[in-house]
Scaffold this motif. Sequence first.
Motif, PDB file in Angstrom:
ATOM      1  N   ARG A  94       2.278   1.696  -3.473  1.00 46.41           N
ATOM      2  CA  ARG A  94       1.253   2.162  -4.418  1.00 46.41           C
ATOM      3  C   ARG A  94       0.974   3.645  -4.234  1.00 46.41           C
ATOM      4  NH1 ARG A  94      -1.821  -2.967  -2.955  1.00 46.41           N
ATOM      5  NH2 ARG A  94      -1.313  -4.372  -4.656  1.00 46.41           N
TER       6      ARG A  94
ATOM      7  N   LEU B 177      -8.975   5.466  -2.936  1.00 48.60           N
ATOM      8  CA  LEU B 177      -9.278   4.262  -2.165  1.00 48.60           C
ATOM      9  C   LEU B 177     -10.558   4.535  -1.404  1.00 48.60           C
ATOM     10  CD1 LEU B 177      -5.717   3.582  -0.747  1.00 48.60           C
ATOM     11  CD2 LEU B 177      -6.759   2.607  -2.787  1.00 48.60           C
TER      12      LEU B 177
ATOM     13  N   LEU C  21       0.825  -1.200   0.000  1.00 44.87           N
ATOM     14  CA  LEU C  21       0.000   0.000   0.000  1.00 44.87           C
ATOM     15  C   LEU C  21       0.859   1.249   0.000  1.00 44.87           C
ATOM     16  CD1 LEU C  21      -2.771   1.326   0.104  1.00 44.87           C
ATOM     17  CD2 LEU C  21      -2.642   1.184   2.591  1.00 44.87           C
TER      18      LEU C  21
ATOM     19  N   ALA D  99     -10.800   0.343  -5.100  1.00 42.28           N
ATOM     20  CA  ALA D  99      -9.917   1.394  -5.598  1.00 42.28           C
ATOM     21  C   ALA D  99     -10.379   1.780  -6.995  1.00 42.28           C
ATOM     22  CB  ALA D  99      -8.472   0.900  -5.649  1.00 42.28           C
TER      23      ALA D  99
ATOM     24  N   SER E  88      -6.278   0.303 -11.078  1.00 45.53           N
ATOM     25  CA  SER E  88      -6.302   1.737 -10.797  1.00 45.53           C
ATOM     26  C   SER E  88      -4.891   2.324 -10.795  1.00 45.53           C
ATOM     27  CB  SER E  88      -6.974   1.993  -9.452  1.00 45.53           C
ATOM     28  OG  SER E  88      -8.288   1.516  -9.471  1.00 45.53           O
TER      29      SER E  88
ATOM     30  N   CYS F 236      -8.726  -4.509  -8.512  1.00 46.54           N
ATOM     31  CA  CYS F 236      -9.004  -3.090  -8.725  1.00 46.54           C
ATOM     32  C   CYS F 236      -7.805  -2.229  -8.333  1.00 46.54           C
ATOM     33  CB  CYS F 236     -10.251  -2.667  -7.950  1.00 46.54           C
ATOM     34  SG  CYS F 236     -10.126  -2.901  -6.162  1.00 46.54           S
ATOM     35  N   LYS F 237      -7.043  -2.649  -7.341  1.00 45.37           N
ATOM     36  CA  LYS F 237      -5.868  -1.871  -6.918  1.00 45.37           C
ATOM     37  C   LYS F 237      -4.834  -1.794  -8.031  1.00 45.37           C
ATOM     38  CE  LYS F 237      -5.271  -4.673  -3.532  1.00 45.37           C
ATOM     39  NZ  LYS F 237      -6.378  -5.602  -3.541  1.00 45.37           N
ATOM     40  N   GLU F 238      -4.593  -2.919  -8.692  1.00 45.32           N
ATOM     41  CA  GLU F 238      -3.613  -2.932  -9.772  1.00 45.32           C
ATOM     42  C   GLU F 238      -4.129  -2.184 -11.002  1.00 45.32           C
ATOM     43  OE1 GLU F 238      -4.232  -5.865  -8.068  1.00 45.32           O
ATOM     44  OE2 GLU F 238      -2.363  -5.846  -6.949  1.00 45.32           O
TER      45      GLU F 238
END
Length: 142
Positions: free
Chosen positions: A41, A102, A38, A113, A84, A80-82
């Motif tokens: 990112r 987030l 986190l 995200a 975004s 979704c994190k990757e």
Amino acid sequence: MTQMIHAPARPPWRLRLPAHLALVVALALRALPERRRLRARLALAGAVRRLPPAAPDHVIALYAAVVACQPRWWRGQIDCKERSLATVLATALTGRRCHLVLGARPLPTAFHAWVAAPDGTHVGNEEAGGADHPWTPVHTTP
């Protein structure tokens, strides 16, 4: 009734190349220990703050390119994190910036995200039932 999901159209090279490069970086962060992902990112997404703002249609096109450019060597689903983070990085590779957001929702409890264009247009927040149960932004990168 089951909804059919079709493969998105292949984007042009000017969008596909930054999308591929950004996806590789975003997926490489998964090799980090979980407690450091986190922070990495957020540091990457915050590093683009001095770039000029991107137009909403440019961010939408790059998000679609990121979704369409899943590498063949990646066998799983890209979270979704990757997606975004890859959109933020792909936008930065084109010389513009957007924001990584987030968010969460209370019922049903979930985290998500997505990306926000500098004018406030949200891209990717409708996933995972975002239309039925709206997401509340918790953190937005500058």
